[in-house]
Design a protein around this motif. Structure first.
Motif, PDB file in Angstrom:
ATOM      1  N   ASP A   1     -87.911  44.346  58.549  1.00 56.56           N
ATOM      2  CA  ASP A   1     -86.979  43.661  58.944  1.00 56.56           C
ATOM      3  C   ASP A   1     -85.879  43.247  57.672  1.00 56.56           C
ATOM      4  OD1 ASP A   1     -87.678  43.901  61.400  1.00 56.56           O
ATOM      5  OD2 ASP A   1     -88.324  41.641  61.661  1.00 56.56           O
TER       6      ASP A   1
ATOM      7  N   LYS B   1     -81.271  43.599  60.337  1.00 60.89           N
ATOM      8  CA  LYS B   1     -82.268  44.370  61.286  1.00 60.89           C
ATOM      9  C   LYS B   1     -83.604  43.644  61.657  1.00 60.89           C
ATOM     10  CE  LYS B   1     -85.476  48.370  61.613  1.00 60.89           C
ATOM     11  NZ  LYS B   1     -86.791  47.645  61.992  1.00 60.89           N
TER      12      LYS B   1
ATOM     13  N   ASP C   1     -86.592  45.504  66.997  1.00 62.83           N
ATOM     14  CA  ASP C   1     -85.990  46.696  67.532  1.00 62.83           C
ATOM     15  C   ASP C   1     -84.279  46.585  67.692  1.00 62.83           C
ATOM     16  OD1 ASP C   1     -88.210  48.017  67.853  1.00 62.83           O
ATOM     17  OD2 ASP C   1     -88.625  47.050  69.603  1.00 62.83           O
ATOM     18  N   LEU C   2     -84.067  45.475  66.976  1.00 64.64           N
ATOM     19  CA  LEU C   2     -82.285  45.500  66.929  1.00 64.64           C
ATOM     20  C   LEU C   2     -81.811  45.537  65.744  1.00 64.64           C
ATOM     21  CD1 LEU C   2     -79.976  43.917  68.651  1.00 64.64           C
ATOM     22  CD2 LEU C   2     -80.650  41.899  67.679  1.00 64.64           C
ATOM     23  N   SER C   3     -80.837  46.284  65.637  1.00 60.70           N
ATOM     24  CA  SER C   3     -80.019  46.449  64.469  1.00 60.70           C
ATOM     25  C   SER C   3     -78.441  46.095  64.806  1.00 60.70           C
ATOM     26  CB  SER C   3     -79.843  47.822  64.093  1.00 60.70           C
ATOM     27  OG  SER C   3     -81.310  48.248  63.787  1.00 60.70           O
TER      28      SER C   3
ATOM     29  N   ILE D   1     -73.942  47.542  67.779  1.00 54.11           N
ATOM     30  CA  ILE D   1     -75.330  46.941  67.824  1.00 54.11           C
ATOM     31  C   ILE D   1     -76.166  47.937  68.564  1.00 54.11           C
ATOM     32  CG2 ILE D   1     -76.521  45.078  69.593  1.00 54.11           C
ATOM     33  CD1 ILE D   1     -74.039  43.606  69.413  1.00 54.11           C
ATOM     34  N   ASP D   2     -77.349  48.193  68.109  1.00 52.60           N
ATOM     35  CA  ASP D   2     -78.481  49.047  68.698  1.00 52.60           C
ATOM     36  C   ASP D   2     -79.571  48.435  68.984  1.00 52.60           C
ATOM     37  OD1 ASP D   2     -77.220  52.174  68.428  1.00 52.60           O
ATOM     38  OD2 ASP D   2     -76.348  51.065  66.645  1.00 52.60           O
ATOM     39  N   TYR D   3     -80.176  48.728  69.935  1.00 51.12           N
ATOM     40  CA  TYR D   3     -81.574  48.128  70.582  1.00 51.12           C
ATOM     41  C   TYR D   3     -82.439  49.200  70.908  1.00 51.12           C
ATOM     42  CZ  TYR D   3     -84.854  45.091  72.726  1.00 51.12           C
ATOM     43  OH  TYR D   3     -86.008  44.372  72.956  1.00 51.12           O
ATOM     44  N   LYS D   4     -83.554  49.295  70.472  1.00 51.86           N
ATOM     45  CA  LYS D   4     -84.597  50.286  71.052  1.00 51.86           C
ATOM     46  C   LYS D   4     -85.486  49.471  71.886  1.00 51.86           C
ATOM     47  CE  LYS D   4     -88.289  53.333  69.366  1.00 51.86           C
ATOM     48  NZ  LYS D   4     -89.033  53.875  67.893  1.00 51.86           N
ATOM     49  N   ILE D   5     -85.173  49.952  73.106  1.00 53.50           N
ATOM     50  CA  ILE D   5     -85.872  49.244  74.381  1.00 53.50           C
ATOM     51  C   ILE D   5     -87.296  49.696  74.562  1.00 53.50           C
ATOM     52  CG2 ILE D   5     -85.805  49.157  77.128  1.00 53.50           C
ATOM     53  CD1 ILE D   5     -82.996  50.074  76.718  1.00 53.50           C
TER      54      ILE D   5
ATOM     55  N   SER E   1     -83.280  54.397  73.523  1.00 52.18           N
ATOM     56  CA  SER E   1     -82.652  53.389  72.722  1.00 52.18           C
ATOM     57  C   SER E   1     -81.043  53.237  73.222  1.00 52.18           C
ATOM     58  CB  SER E   1     -82.707  53.740  70.996  1.00 52.18           C
ATOM     59  OG  SER E   1     -82.157  55.137  71.045  1.00 52.18           O
TER      60      SER E   1
ATOM     61  N   GLY F   1     -77.001  51.367  72.519  1.00 55.26           N
ATOM     62  CA  GLY F   1     -76.277  50.533  71.760  1.00 55.26           C
ATOM     63  C   GLY F   1     -74.504  50.606  72.199  1.00 55.26           C
TER      64      GLY F   1
END
Length: 799
Positions: free
Chosen positions: A227, A254, A257-259, A305-309, A314, A316
């Motif tokens: 992170d 980061k 799982d959130l960017s 915003i990108d998120y890996k579920i 994923s 965003g």
């Protein structure tokens, strides 16, 4: 007919999605060291064709990965850069394998599972510049690295591929949809140490939109397991004839799982461009000097915003907004020298004020079906552009001795224009590798609506009067349905082939309310692409590619009404303007790490351009776009990457090409043929042992030659930069552009048998002082997992 096409496209998409569900066989394994499960061990698998797969173990030492069936595999297991185990297995059907080790681990120096890559690699559909293997490229920012990439030119804050009209810049396979000035500041804020490679795609594959005879620059970043957050502040002052300041803030985060990535930029100030023209009429010579004062006032913002579920899904979103309000003040002096000494002088002053609001939104979701590369990507995009303009002019004829006909001593007018553009698009992309061939297919739908409202007012002693005959409302609608398919196959160790096809179906409708004029244009076109790569050995590679492209006219060019700048200068659009098509063929030879030779051929049909139509009697110039150009060009591009000393790196490019243009209108020359020479040299000096002080010198030159149906003069430009890294957080940069004020290229052509001469200079000579300050807990740690994935992946992904 439209419903049938929509049903067909929907059916094909459903078939693609169903077809994509085909999976390979599953290898499950357990990794134990001294009878204890190994958590986060890296499992690296290579098949007999050198295709690579990767996964990581869970807390109980278990992993699961899908692989093509009936093959031998080499399985290597690592932990903290230590080789734990190396075993060969044969996979036939689902299999469970135990990997146990009770002996002491063997430490290796680095990751020897991957041989060191060359600085420049030739892939089947692109060139790859490996930034992490270049010491000089890896000591600055991304813009410094781009300067060293093959066939790339950065001139006057604009990135180009030599031989291409424009390019698309992408970051990790996703377009960076921001304005040119903001793009440069954004790239300067990214450290080249955080970049893995830069991909140069001169002939884009079928998965990319076929619009424009352009190329793609794709920047691939290193990935981080840790992170981090960081904040970058940048400010610069630029002095030319006037002063321009540019400021920006960039924030990245980061967390698990959130960017998040965001930026805010502002640019404001003045420049003083100049324009000169000369027209030889049968009875007079018309010269015009246009001295301008240009105000830049632009604010922009961006957040993604990108998120890996989970490990499969994923998602965003990205928002981009900008507001600009430039103002151009022009002071035009026109001298008309009659053949019988009946000279005239005209002075025109004008002020063109604009404001433009741009909003863009993207939502995307990616479903990774399995571990061998099958994935589905969906994108929804929307943008809205609202532009308003107000232009006022006043023309005085100071002296008229008969060289002008039907002239008034004074005239004044005002143009007001408004343009609204809305676009919606949806894109589905499927990557489908199999054990014998890799497929890529998808579909795209796009809908565009534009509305143009132009009003013209006569300004006189009676006040402001609307001229209904010069006022117009024009609407334009465009629908685009596209499907594409490509296949990639490696044949042994030496050959690789890729073919693709893109089908685009277009319907357009333009309607002028004032003129009660409507135009409908419909067409369906195929855009094939093909690539072949042959590796003779480690030092010699050959490739050939072919692609067809389309360039559609900008929406403003389709409005049929005249825009009046002065009594002697007007412009208008053309609702019947058709797109132009280009066929591109390229052969490339890559020798070792430093030399690339490219032979290329381009064939343009139905080319359109702004055509200046001169009236010999009234001396009125009316500019209108029409399809009138057919062009064939061929040439050679020679590139060298030379590391002469540990402190000197040289990047050389030589581009020689022949251009043959034909015209189907009697207004211009019917045919023009000529040779052109372009050279570029980038010299990069490391001035101290600590590698914190750098000097860059960039030289560019073009010879006399031809540009479509005009002849151009020679020109050159010399730029220089000094960069000082005061510490890991602060950079000080001094940059001088066009030091000798030498990039002044003139163009000579003919209109109605009248010779025309144009020479412009955009106030390019300037000195810029910049400060870039970054802080945070950013620590991008090279992980074998992510870096290996990006290094070995053979195809690009476009969103």
């Amino acid at each position: 007919m439209d419903n049938n096409r929509a049903v067909a496209i929907y059916t094909i998409i459903c078939f693609f999605i169903c077809f994509c569900q085909i999976t390979g066989q599953t290898l499950k394994g357990y990794v134990h060291v001294n009878k204890k499960p190994m958590n986060a061990a890296e499992v690296f698998i290579v098949d007999s064709e050198q295709k690579k797969y990767f996964t990581i173990t869970g807390e109980n030492g278990q992993f699961s990965i899908e692989l093509p069936n009936k093959k031998w595999y080499s399985v290597k297991i690592f932990s903290n850069k230590k080789l734990l185990l190396d075993r060969n297995i044969f996979l036939e059907g689902n299999k469970i394998e135990n990997f146990s080790l009770e002996e002491k681990e063997v430490e290796i120096k680095g990751l020897d599972i991957i041989s060191k890559k060359k600085i420049i690699q030739q892939k089947v559909d692109r060139l790859v510049f490996n930034v992490e293997n270049s010491i000089i490229a890896g000591s600055g920012d991304v813009l410094d690295a781009i300067l060293l990439a093959p066939r790339i030119s950065v001139q006057n804050d604009e990135i180009k591929i030599m031989g291409k009209n424009k390019i698309l810049v992408m970051l990790d396979n996703r377009p960076i949809n921001i304005q040119k000035n903001d793009l440069i500041n954004y790239l300067k804020s990214i450290r080249s140490d955080d970049i893995s490679s830069i991909e140069v795609i001169t002939n884009p594959p079928s998965k990319y939109i076929a619009e424009g005879n352009s190329g793609i620059v794709n920047i691939i970043t290193k990935k981080s397991k840790t992170d981090y957050w960081n904040l970058t502040l940048n400010t610069s002052g630029q002095i030319s004839s006037r002063f321009i300041n540019k400021d920006g803030i960039i924030y990245n985060l980061k967390h698990k799982d959130l960017s998040i990535s965001s930026s805010v930029n502002y640019a404001g100030g003045y420049s003083v461009p100049t324009k000169f023209s000369n027209i030889e009429y049968p009875d007079a010579t018309w010269t015009e000097n246009n001295n301008q004062l240009l105000l830049t006032d632009n604010f922009s913002s961006r957040i993604s915003i990108d998120y890996k579920i989970n490990k499969h899904i994923s998602t965003g979103a990205q928002y981009i907004g900008s507001y600009s309000s430039p103002v151009i003040e022009s002071n035009i002096e026109s001298n008309i020298f009659g053949k019988s000494n009946n000279n005239s002088l005209i002075q025109t002053k004008s002020k063109d004020s604009k404001n433009n609001k741009f909003t863009s939104f993207n939502y995307h979701i990616i479903y990774a079906i399995d571990t061998i590369g099958k994935k589905i990507s969906f994108d929804f995009d929307y943008f809205n552009n609202i532009g308003n303009t107000s232009q006022v002019y006043a023309t005085n004829i100071i002296n008229d001795l008969g060289s002008l006909s039907n002239s008034q001593s004074f005239s004044s007018g005002k143009n007001e224009g408004a343009q609204r553009i809305n676009n919606y698009s949806m894109n589905v992309d499927v990557e489908h590798p199999t054990s014998w061939i890799d497929f890529n297919y998808g579909a795209r739908l796009s809908f565009t609506n534009t509305l143009n409202d132009i009003k013209f007012y006569n300004l006189n002693e009676q006040g402001i009067n609307l001229d209904k005959n010069k006022t117009n409302q024009f609407s334009f609608k465009e629908k685009n349905q596209a499907i594409y398919f490509s296949a990639n196959k490696k044949i042994g160790d030496k050959w690789e082939a890729q073919v693709g096809i893109r089908l685009e179906n277009i319907q357009t409708n333009g309607f002028s309310k004032t003129l009660n004029q409507e135009s409908d244009i419909r067409y369906t076109k195929f855009f094939p692409t093909a690539y072949i790569l042959y590796k003779l050995n480690d030092h010699n590679q050959f490739s050939v590619n072919y692609g067809k492209r389309i360039h559609r006219p900008e929406f403003s060019l389709l409005n049929p009404f005249k825009y009046i700048y002065s009594p002697y200068s007007t412009s208008e659009g053309n609702p019947y303007l058709l797109p132009e098509f280009t066929n591109n063929l390229e052969f490339t030879y890559n020798y070792k790490d430093f030399m690339i030779t490219s032979l290329y051929y381009s064939d343009l049909k139905d080319g359109f351009d702004m055509l200046n139509m001169l009236d010999n009697q009234s001396k009125i110039q009316n500019v209108r776009p029409i399809n009138f150009i057919t062009n064939k060009s061929y040439g050679i591009n020679q590139y060298f990457y030379l590391k002469l000393f540990s402190w000197l790196n040289v990047n050389l490019t030589l581009n020689i090409f022949n251009s043959q243009s034909k015209s189907n209108t009697p207004i211009t020359l019917s045919y023009l043929n000529g040779w052109n020479l372009e050279t570029k040299a980038d010299l990069n000096f490391t001035l101290n042992k600590q590698k914190t002080f750098f000097l860059g010198v960039n030289l560019w030159q073009t010879s006399k030659g031809v540009s479509n149906l005009d002849r151009n003069s020679s020109g050159y430009q010399v730029d220089a930069s000094l960069k000082l890294l005061l510490n890991k957080k602060l950079q000080l940069i001094c940059y001088a552009n066009d030091i000798f004020r030498s990039n002044i290229i003139a163009y000579t052509g003919f209109s109605n048998n009248n010779e025309t001469f144009y020479r412009n200079y955009d106030d390019l000579r300037f000195v810029r002082l910049s400060l870039v300050y970054s802080f945070g807990n950013k620590s991008i740690k090279e992980s074998s997992r992510e870096v290996k994935n990006s290094e070995e992946k053979e195809r690009a992904v476009s969103k």
